[in-house]
Scaffold this active site. Structure first.
Site, short mmCIF file in Angstrom:
data_model
loop_
_atom_site.label_atom_id
_atom_site.label_comp_id
_atom_site.label_asym_id
_atom_site.label_seq_id
_atom_site.Cartn_x
_atom_site.Cartn_y
_atom_site.Cartn_z
N ARG A 46 0.85 -1.20 0.00
CA ARG A 46 0.00 0.00 0.00
C ARG A 46 0.88 1.25 0.00
O ARG A 46 0.58 2.26 -0.63
CB ARG A 46 -0.96 0.01 1.20
CG ARG A 46 -1.72 1.33 1.30
CD ARG A 46 -2.97 1.31 2.18
NE ARG A 46 -2.90 0.44 3.32
CZ ARG A 46 -2.18 0.66 4.42
NH1 ARG A 46 -1.44 1.75 4.53
NH2 ARG A 46 -2.18 -0.22 5.41
N TYR A 98 -17.18 14.99 -15.54
CA TYR A 98 -17.66 13.60 -15.57
C TYR A 98 -18.72 13.41 -14.47
O TYR A 98 -18.56 13.89 -13.34
CB TYR A 98 -16.46 12.67 -15.37
CG TYR A 98 -16.85 11.24 -15.10
CD1 TYR A 98 -17.67 10.55 -15.99
CD2 TYR A 98 -16.42 10.58 -13.95
CE1 TYR A 98 -18.05 9.24 -15.75
CE2 TYR A 98 -16.79 9.26 -13.70
CZ TYR A 98 -17.61 8.61 -14.60
OH TYR A 98 -17.99 7.32 -14.35
N ASP A 170 -8.22 18.07 -14.47
CA ASP A 170 -8.42 16.70 -14.91
C ASP A 170 -8.05 16.66 -16.40
O ASP A 170 -8.75 17.21 -17.24
CB ASP A 170 -9.89 16.31 -14.67
CG ASP A 170 -10.19 14.88 -15.08
OD1 ASP A 170 -9.47 14.32 -15.92
OD2 ASP A 170 -11.20 14.33 -14.57
N LYS A 195 -8.36 5.56 -19.29
CA LYS A 195 -8.68 6.06 -20.63
C LYS A 195 -7.43 6.00 -21.52
O LYS A 195 -6.94 4.92 -21.76
CB LYS A 195 -9.28 7.46 -20.50
CG LYS A 195 -10.40 7.55 -19.44
CD LYS A 195 -11.57 6.69 -19.79
CE LYS A 195 -12.67 6.53 -18.76
NZ LYS A 195 -12.60 7.05 -17.45
O1 P1T Z 1 -13.62 5.73 -14.02
P1 P1T Z 1 -12.45 6.27 -13.22
O2 P1T Z 1 -11.13 5.71 -13.61
O3 P1T Z 1 -12.70 6.22 -11.74
O4 P1T Z 1 -12.31 7.83 -13.61
C1 P1T Z 1 -13.33 8.76 -13.42
C2 P1T Z 1 -13.21 9.87 -14.43
C3 P1T Z 1 -12.60 11.07 -14.07
N1 P1T Z 1 -12.46 12.08 -14.96
C4 P1T Z 1 -12.90 11.98 -16.23
C5 P1T Z 1 -12.73 13.13 -17.16
C6 P1T Z 1 -13.51 10.79 -16.65
O5 P1T Z 1 -13.92 10.72 -17.94
C7 P1T Z 1 -13.68 9.72 -15.73
C8 P1T Z 1 -14.38 8.45 -16.13
N2 P1T Z 1 -15.22 8.61 -17.23
C9 P1T Z 1 -16.01 7.65 -17.80
C10 P1T Z 1 -16.10 6.40 -17.31
C11 P1T Z 1 -16.78 8.08 -18.98
O6 P1T Z 1 -17.31 7.24 -19.73
O7 P1T Z 1 -16.85 9.30 -19.19
#
Ligand code: P1T
Length: 381
Positions: A46, A98, A170, A195
């Site tokens: 961790r 998001y 972000d 992504k």
């Molecule tokens: O899904 P996660 O890895 O926890 O990330 C969240 C997140 C944060 N910021 C942005 C700009 C994002 O697009 C996302 C996750 N987005 C999707 C799952 C989507 O389909 O837009």
């Protein structure tokens, strides 16, 4: 070293004990100590793990940061940032983010007493007006998810610096291959590495990069204290994806720019939201702060909810799925899927309408993708 070289070499020297040219998956939870407190730099996974360290070092370097911290998801990264604050602190957040980020702020941290003000960060003057004496951070996406609005990172960084509040960007839609907010004045860069950075839709992860060692010390303490860390295999998959980020982004970008220009003239399309289009209000700012426009776009189709749903279920190559940034193209309906947690009135006011669909353009052959979209748009009615 330049970007493409850093992606393959920073933090990734051959393994000293075997010469392996790929960082091993150190699939261990703990590390044997020679004597109590005497160890080789790792105590418990961790807290640190060599596979995760390699990812952190490499991605921090690509973002132009001094340090990086990896997390088990994008939301795990955001949660960890938010634990720097306490009840009564105020955060200015972009009004188009998001849906899961909004839900985390509105349904979790608001109830713990952190206050949020939502503004359209594509107008820096509105950000300046929203800052209060108890504001601690501005949180924004650029481009935004799902409306692809562009905010001027340099202008907002000047505002946050003067007000002595943190600016967190972000950077998920751009990746460091196209935009590096730390170099433009941001304090924290956040990624959903699920992504473009992972890039193959096979791993969920998050990341924070900073250029201030003190801020890193605070966040590293919280990474360990909160514990939202990725496992060694997920760190390894993410690092494996990262190596090809530059060439993948170039391919996403090429396909998306072609598709955006073509869709903008398509008879079944009402509007295309992509910063590559000269008609996009953020086109010039995007050109001034990023080296590309990215592979995600949103499209308003003629007709209403039913027409949009029909397009989404009619594509063959674009899979109907949440997420973005993988090599395969995806299509989704934000109002029903990724942004369903935003109240319907707010969605309408923002422009997340029922005829809006979002495309994540993959790296397939662009002619195949256009034929697929053309056939689905024709099936609209
Ligand atoms: O899904 P996660 O890895 O926890 O990330 C969240 C997140 C944060 N910021 C942005 C700009 C994002 O697009 C996302 C996750 N987005 C999707 C799952 C989507 O389909 O837009």
């Amino acid at each position: 070293m330049r970007f493409e070289t850093k992606a393959i070499h920073v933090g990734q020297a051959p393994d000293p004990s075997t010469g392996a040219v790929v960082i091993p998956i150190y699939q261990t939870s703990t590390y044997a100590q020679e004597d109590a407190g005497v160890h080789k730099g790792h105590e418990y996974t961790r807290t640190s793990n060599p596979t995760r360290d390699a990812l952190q070092t490499c991605l921090a370097a690509l973002e132009g940061g001094t340090h990086g911290l990896a997390f088990g998801s994008g939301l795990g990264a955001i949660t960890t940032v938010l634990t720097m604050f306490k009840a009564g602190d105020h955060i200015v957040c972009g009004d188009d983010v998001y849906g899961g980020t909004f839900r985390l702020f509105d349904k979790v941290f608001k109830h713990l007493g952190i206050e949020f003000g939502y503004v359209d960060t594509s107008h820096p003057d509105r950000v300046a007006k929203a800052i209060q004496p108890n504001t601690r951070m501005v949180w924004m996406e650029t481009p935004t998810n799902p409306l692809l609005k562009i905010s001027d990172i340099r202008a907002i960084a000047a505002i946050t610096k003067a007000a002595k509040v943190l600016l967190a960007v972000d950077n998920t839609f751009m990746s460091p291959a196209l935009q590096r907010p730390l170099e433009l004045g941001a304090d924290i860069v956040m990624h959903s590495t699920t992504k473009y950075i992972g890039g193959h839709s096979d791993v969920v992860g998050g990341f924070l990069a900073v250029a201030d060692p003190e801020l890193h010390t605070r966040l590293k303490f919280l990474q360990n204290a909160v514990g939202a860390v990725p496992g060694p295999f997920d760190s390894w998959l993410t690092l494996r994806g990262l190596k090809t980020l530059a060439i993948r982004m170039a391919a996403h970008e090429r396909n998306a720019v072609t598709i955006a220009a073509w869709l903008a003239k398509h008879p079944h399309v009402e509007a295309v939201l992509h910063p590559s289009l000269p008609s996009h209000p953020g086109h010039l700012i995007q050109k001034s702060q990023a080296s590309g426009f990215g592979g995600v776009m949103s499209v308003r189709v003629h007709g209403g909810l039913e027409a949009a749903r029909r397009v989404c279920r009619s594509t063959q190559l674009f899979f109907l799925a949440e997420s973005l940034g993988g090599v395969e193209s995806l299509i989704e309906h934000p109002a029903i899927m990724t942004h369903a947690s935003i109240p319907p009135e707010t969605r309408t006011a923002l422009g997340i309408t029922d005829n809006l669909i979002r495309l994540s353009v993959g790296i397939e052959n662009v002619a195949d993708l256009m034929e697929d979209l053309d056939a689905a748009l024709s099936a609209r009615s």
